[in-house]
Enzyme design. Structure first.
Site, PDB file in Angstrom:
ATOM      1  N   ARG A 185       0.895  -1.216   0.084  1.00  0.00           N
ATOM      2  CA  ARG A 185       0.006  -0.142  -0.181  1.00  0.00           C
ATOM      3  C   ARG A 185       1.015   1.170   0.018  1.00  0.00           C
ATOM      4  O   ARG A 185       0.634   2.409  -0.468  1.00  0.00           O
ATOM      5  CB  ARG A 185      -0.938  -0.005   1.496  1.00  0.00           C
ATOM      6  CG  ARG A 185      -1.844   1.176   1.286  1.00  0.00           C
ATOM      7  CD  ARG A 185      -3.009   0.946   2.340  1.00  0.00           C
ATOM      8  NE  ARG A 185      -2.483   0.946   3.490  1.00  0.00           N
ATOM      9  CZ  ARG A 185      -3.260   0.749   4.831  1.00  0.00           C
ATOM     10  NH1 ARG A 185      -4.535   0.271   4.522  1.00  0.00           N
ATOM     11  NH2 ARG A 185      -2.770   0.899   5.861  1.00  0.00           N
ATOM     12  N   LYS A 188      -2.764   6.392   1.021  1.00  0.00           N
ATOM     13  CA  LYS A 188      -2.664   7.042   2.296  1.00  0.00           C
ATOM     14  C   LYS A 188      -1.778   8.056   2.488  1.00  0.00           C
ATOM     15  O   LYS A 188      -0.459   7.856   2.888  1.00  0.00           O
ATOM     16  CB  LYS A 188      -2.253   5.608   3.644  1.00  0.00           C
ATOM     17  CG  LYS A 188      -2.672   5.784   4.759  1.00  0.00           C
ATOM     18  CD  LYS A 188      -2.349   4.442   5.458  1.00  0.00           C
ATOM     19  CE  LYS A 188      -2.932   4.573   7.072  1.00  0.00           C
ATOM     20  NZ  LYS A 188      -4.430   4.757   7.365  1.00  0.00           N
ATOM     21  N   GLU A 202     -16.770   5.912   3.980  1.00  0.00           N
ATOM     22  CA  GLU A 202     -15.857   5.348   5.074  1.00  0.00           C
ATOM     23  C   GLU A 202     -16.156   6.494   6.328  1.00  0.00           C
ATOM     24  O   GLU A 202     -16.585   7.761   5.798  1.00  0.00           O
ATOM     25  CB  GLU A 202     -14.553   4.915   4.862  1.00  0.00           C
ATOM     26  CG  GLU A 202     -13.730   5.949   4.270  1.00  0.00           C
ATOM     27  CD  GLU A 202     -12.015   5.635   4.330  1.00  0.00           C
ATOM     28  OE1 GLU A 202     -11.916   4.667   5.256  1.00  0.00           O
ATOM     29  OE2 GLU A 202     -11.612   5.849   3.561  1.00  0.00           O
TER      30      GLU A 202
HETATM   31  C1  LIG Z   1      -5.436   3.770   7.533  1.00  0.00           C
HETATM   32  C2  LIG Z   1      -6.827   3.903   7.233  1.00  0.00           C
HETATM   33  C3  LIG Z   1      -7.697   3.182   7.431  1.00  0.00           C
HETATM   34  C4  LIG Z   1      -7.707   1.737   8.129  1.00  0.00           C
HETATM   35  O1  LIG Z   1      -6.711   1.090   7.265  1.00  0.00           O
HETATM   36  P1  LIG Z   1      -6.014  -0.196   8.045  1.00  0.00           P
HETATM   37  O2  LIG Z   1      -5.123  -0.862   6.961  1.00  0.00           O
HETATM   38  O3  LIG Z   1      -7.163  -1.357   8.394  1.00  0.00           O
HETATM   39  O4  LIG Z   1      -5.207   0.201   9.440  1.00  0.00           O
HETATM   40  C5  LIG Z   1      -9.145   3.526   6.763  1.00  0.00           C
HETATM   41  N1  LIG Z   1      -9.325   4.463   6.299  1.00  0.00           N
HETATM   42  C6  LIG Z   1      -8.595   5.626   6.401  1.00  0.00           C
HETATM   43  C7  LIG Z   1      -8.855   6.839   5.702  1.00  0.00           C
HETATM   44  C8  LIG Z   1      -7.422   5.327   6.752  1.00  0.00           C
HETATM   45  O5  LIG Z   1      -6.681   6.244   6.743  1.00  0.00           O
END
Ligand SMILES: *Cc1c(COP(=O)(O)O)cnc(C)c1O
Length: 343
Positions: A78, A180, A216
């Site tokens: 990722r 991210k 989300e």
């Molecule tokens: C990091 C994050 C998540 C969760 O991802 P994980 O890999 O499960 O920790 C979900 N939504 C957003 C916007 C994030 O930054």
């Protein structure tokens, strides 16, 4: 070992962090550093134009008190994808894993005790540095990994939160929501503060185009449990969602537990049919949702927060993360002593 009961989810410096530098087309070997600060040029692209991406994962204590990582290859992939999107240098999986292993291994004395609910939270970040003024990619990059002992997110076990549907958007439908990258988050701080002031715990974002599909929460994906037989675990599909590794794992775990699993567009009105609902991400694993408020109307989830299905999948996943359950997929991996590795 750290006593996790006194820890919240905050930053506590540990003795060691690991850093590699990219310059002139290649990455340095990387090394452990004791200094918790970073000195960088005031013209650094990360500071002005957000050329920055990050990851979040945890080292979980096994029953023997040894640190275990959960699917760190997924975080590596990722981060490589985020880096490519922001025109940052390619970050090899090997370098990512070496940094994470070295950082956790060096700080393993601070790993919370098994059974305490505590973990070492690991934060890898990649930033564009070096003098720059115009909008162009940075000349140098730092890949740094630090960690911090954290307590269980909920001290008294799982407890429910109140969500409110945001009337503003987190990211654009064809924007950077699925990466991210730091730039996605500062804009949510004000919205989160306003939601808190109005008595809510967290925001639920809808798709920014039609404003009727669930995307989300601020930093966690969403799922609902539908009262079918067997129950259905459903999570939204959208190009603007950050692909959560916890969610990816939960989809598999839910199927293992005998639930029907669906990943598809989820209309916000469908919340009225959910028995249970939860948020999921590395920090909390699962946050049960007690109610969702939209346009001043509050809908309470009838199955409880947490409800029985949420508890069941939470237990299954956390046991896997701590290496306490048969793990045929090899998701939980031990931390390697970098000094013991042959180059
Ligand atoms: C990091 C994050 C998540 C969760 O991802 P994980 O890999 O499960 O920790 C979900 N939504 C957003 C916007 C994030 O930054």
């Amino acid at each position: 070992m750290t006593d996790a009961s006194s820890l919240g989810f905050g930053y506590r410096p540990t003795p060691w962090r690991w850093q590699a530098e990219w310059r002139d087309g290649s990455w340095s070997e990387g090394e452990l550093l004791s200094e918790p600060t970073i000195t960088l040029e005031e013209g650094s692209c990360a500071l002005h134009y957000g050329q920055q991406c990050f990851e979040g994962l945890k080292a979980y204590p096994s029953a023997e008190g040894e640190p275990r990582l959960f699917r760190p290859d997924q975080n590596a992939a990722r981060m490589a994808r985020s880096a490519a999107r922001l025109l940052m240098p390619e970050l090899p999986e090997e370098l990512f894993l070496r940094g994470v292993n070295a950082c956790v291994h060096a700080n393993r004395a601070l790993l919370p005790k098994p059974g305490s609910g505590g973990t070492l939270y690991v934060r890898p970040l990649l930033i564009g540095v070096g003098d720059n003024l115009g909008l162009r990619p940075a000349p140098r990059y730092l890949f740094r990994v630090f960690c911090s002992p954290v307590g269980p997110y909920f001290k008294d076990g799982l407890s429910g939160i109140r969500l409110v549907v945001s009337d503003q958007d987190r990211v654009a439908p064809r924007g950077t929501g699925s990466y991210k990258v730091g730039g996605n988050y500062a804009g949510g701080l004000l919205l989160h503060k306003q939601a808190k002031e109005a008595g809510f715990d967290e925001l639920l974002y809808l798709d920014a185009y039609e404003r009727k599909w669930i995307d989300e929460a601020g930093s966690a994906n969403v799922f609902g449990i539908l009262p079918t037989e067997p129950p259905t675990f459903v999570t939204p599909e959208s190009a603007a969602i950050l692909p959560s590794i916890t969610m990816k794992s939960l989809l598999t775990v839910a199927a293992d537990e005998g639930l029907t699993v669906e990943r598809r567009k989820v209309h916000v009105d469908e919340i009225g049919s959910f028995r249970e609902m939860g948020l999921t991400g590395t920090a909390t694993v699962i946050t049960p949702v007690e109610s969702v408020t939209r346009d001043g109307v509050e809908t309470t989830l009838p199955g409880g927060a947490p409800g029985p299905i949420t508890r069941q999948i939470y237990t299954a996943l956390t046991e896997l993360q701590h290496g306490r359950r048969a793990d045929p997929r090899g998701w939980s991996v031990s931390v390697v002593d970098p000094a013991a590795q042959t180059v």
